[in-house]
Design an enzyme around this catalytic site. Structure first.
Site, short mmCIF file in Angstrom:
data_model
loop_
_atom_site.label_atom_id
_atom_site.label_comp_id
_atom_site.label_asym_id
_atom_site.label_seq_id
_atom_site.Cartn_x
_atom_site.Cartn_y
_atom_site.Cartn_z
N ARG A 61 1.98 25.78 6.16
CA ARG A 61 1.34 24.60 5.59
C ARG A 61 1.54 23.37 6.46
O ARG A 61 0.59 22.65 6.78
CB ARG A 61 1.93 24.27 4.21
N THR A 62 2.81 23.09 6.84
CA THR A 62 3.07 21.80 7.49
C THR A 62 2.36 21.70 8.83
O THR A 62 1.71 20.71 9.13
CB THR A 62 4.59 21.58 7.64
N LYS A 89 13.61 30.59 28.55
CA LYS A 89 14.13 30.77 29.92
C LYS A 89 15.35 29.89 30.16
O LYS A 89 15.76 29.70 31.31
CB LYS A 89 13.05 30.41 30.94
N ARG A 111 9.68 20.04 14.15
CA ARG A 111 10.45 20.78 13.15
C ARG A 111 11.51 21.58 13.89
O ARG A 111 11.22 22.26 14.89
CB ARG A 111 9.54 21.72 12.36
N HIS A 139 12.72 16.44 4.89
CA HIS A 139 11.34 16.87 5.13
C HIS A 139 10.46 15.77 4.53
O HIS A 139 9.87 15.92 3.45
CB HIS A 139 11.10 18.23 4.45
N1 ASP Z 1 8.20 24.66 3.47
C1 ASP Z 1 9.40 23.97 3.02
C2 ASP Z 1 10.31 23.69 4.19
O1 ASP Z 1 9.92 23.84 5.32
C3 ASP Z 1 10.08 24.71 1.92
C4 ASP Z 1 10.54 26.10 2.23
O2 ASP Z 1 10.47 26.59 3.36
O3 ASP Z 1 11.02 26.74 1.28
O4 ASP Z 1 11.44 23.27 3.96
#
Ligand code: ASP
Length: 313
Positions: A61-62, A89, A111, A139
């Site tokens: 999703r993100t 590497k 991330r 987040h």
């Molecule tokens: N998508 C959210 C996160 O990246 C929640 C999860 O992974 O459970 O933290």
């Protein structure tokens, strides 16, 4: 007085944000929402900008939400995949980031499994940085889209009773959400098994309880969390069957909440573990609205950060 000028260059966490800044993001997201309904889903807001996604942890999703948001604003989006990169590497994260920065991106969306990586990049790089999830710490765009969805459905956040239930200890979503929702005047209850509750849970500003029945009672909003197996170093529950029996959101349990309760989940959802399928797909669920709103919220965040180029704090 409402703040009217955005000056922040990075979005690293909710902890840093003032209520007026959160409101600016939510109000801007409101105005971006309709772009998704246009026949041509594009505005020129970020034309000529280059945005770089650095996802060192899996994301469905993100990452796609950021990419769609960037493209809807006519930016160029480049996705860096850590699996096929020179990190394999032996290149350090900072060297990788500095090399990517040399290609002059305007914003980096990162991330990483380690808490603090977005802050480190923000300190070292000259472009703006957005935290798309760092370890179990923050987040922020998830919390913003959760707040946006709650405000959209309930007309307000102030004064609502909200339960966040599940693996709180390992959840960056829970931390960002508690910070945001309490700043906006909601009362938040954190619930889950004792083995999944951080020792400092109350210090986050929420009430803590260990019974899902109690947590759900009279709530306006119930948010369920996935068990973060990837962040657990020890076994924290005996079996999925028992977890479902004692901590899943089922129809019977949901009946204890307010009549117009809404159910949120940040995804990915594990049906039959933390949530029953008929609840996830039922009339109180706004889970897919969260996903749709996420694009508008990320458009708003990128728009505001970009607009601060001339007035950086
Ligand atoms: N998508 C959210 C996160 O990246 C929640 C999860 O992974 O459970 O933290």
């Amino acid at each position: 007085m409402k703040r009217t000028v955005w000056t922040r260059k990075h979005l690293l966490g909710i902890a840093d944000l003032e209520v007026a800044e959160i409101e600016m993001i939510l109000d801007s997201a409101d105005s971006f929402l309709e772009v998704a309904r246009r026949p041509i889903k594009k505005v020129p807001t970020l034309r000529g900008r280059t945005l770089l996604g650095l996802f060192f942890e899996p994301s469905t999703r993100t990452s796609s939400s950021f990419e769609i948001a960037a493209k809807r604003m006519s930016a160029d989006w480049v996705n860096f995949s850590s699996a096929s990169s020179s990190i394999k590497k032996g290149e350090t994260l900072l060297d990788t980031a500095k090399n990517l920065e040399a290609m002059a991106p305007d914003l980096i969306v990162v991330r990483h499994a380690l808490a603090g990586v977005p802050d480190m990049l923000a300190a070292e790089l000259s472009c703006g940085v957005i935290n798309a999830g760092d370890g179990a710490r923050e987040h922020p765009t998830q919390a913003l889209l959760d707040a946006f969805t709650i405000r959209q459905r309930k007309g307000k956040i102030q004064g609502l009773d909200i339960a966040i239930i599940g693996d709180v200890e390992h959840s960056r979503v829970a931390r960002s959400d508690v910070a945001l929702l309490t700043k906006m005047g909601a009362r938040v209850t954190l619930a889950g098994p004792r083995s999944m509750m951080p020792p400092d849970a109350e210090a986050l500003g929420a009430e803590v309880c260990y019974s899902i029945e109690e947590a759900v009672r009279d709530k306006d909003v119930v948010m369920m969390l996935r068990i973060q197996l990837e962040r657990q170093s020890r076994k924290v529950f005996p079996s999925v069957k028992e977890y479902f029996e004692f901590f899943a959101l089922t129809r019977d349990r949901l009946a204890k909440a307010k009549e117009d309760v809404i159910i949120l989940h940040p995804g990915p959802m594990n049906r039959g573990v933390e949530i029953a399928s008929d609840v996830a797909d039922g009339p109180y669920s706004v889970i897919l609205h969260q996903v749709a709103n996420g694009v508008a919220v990320r458009m708003a965040v990128m728009y505001l950060l970009d607009g601060a180029r001339g007035e950086r704090a």
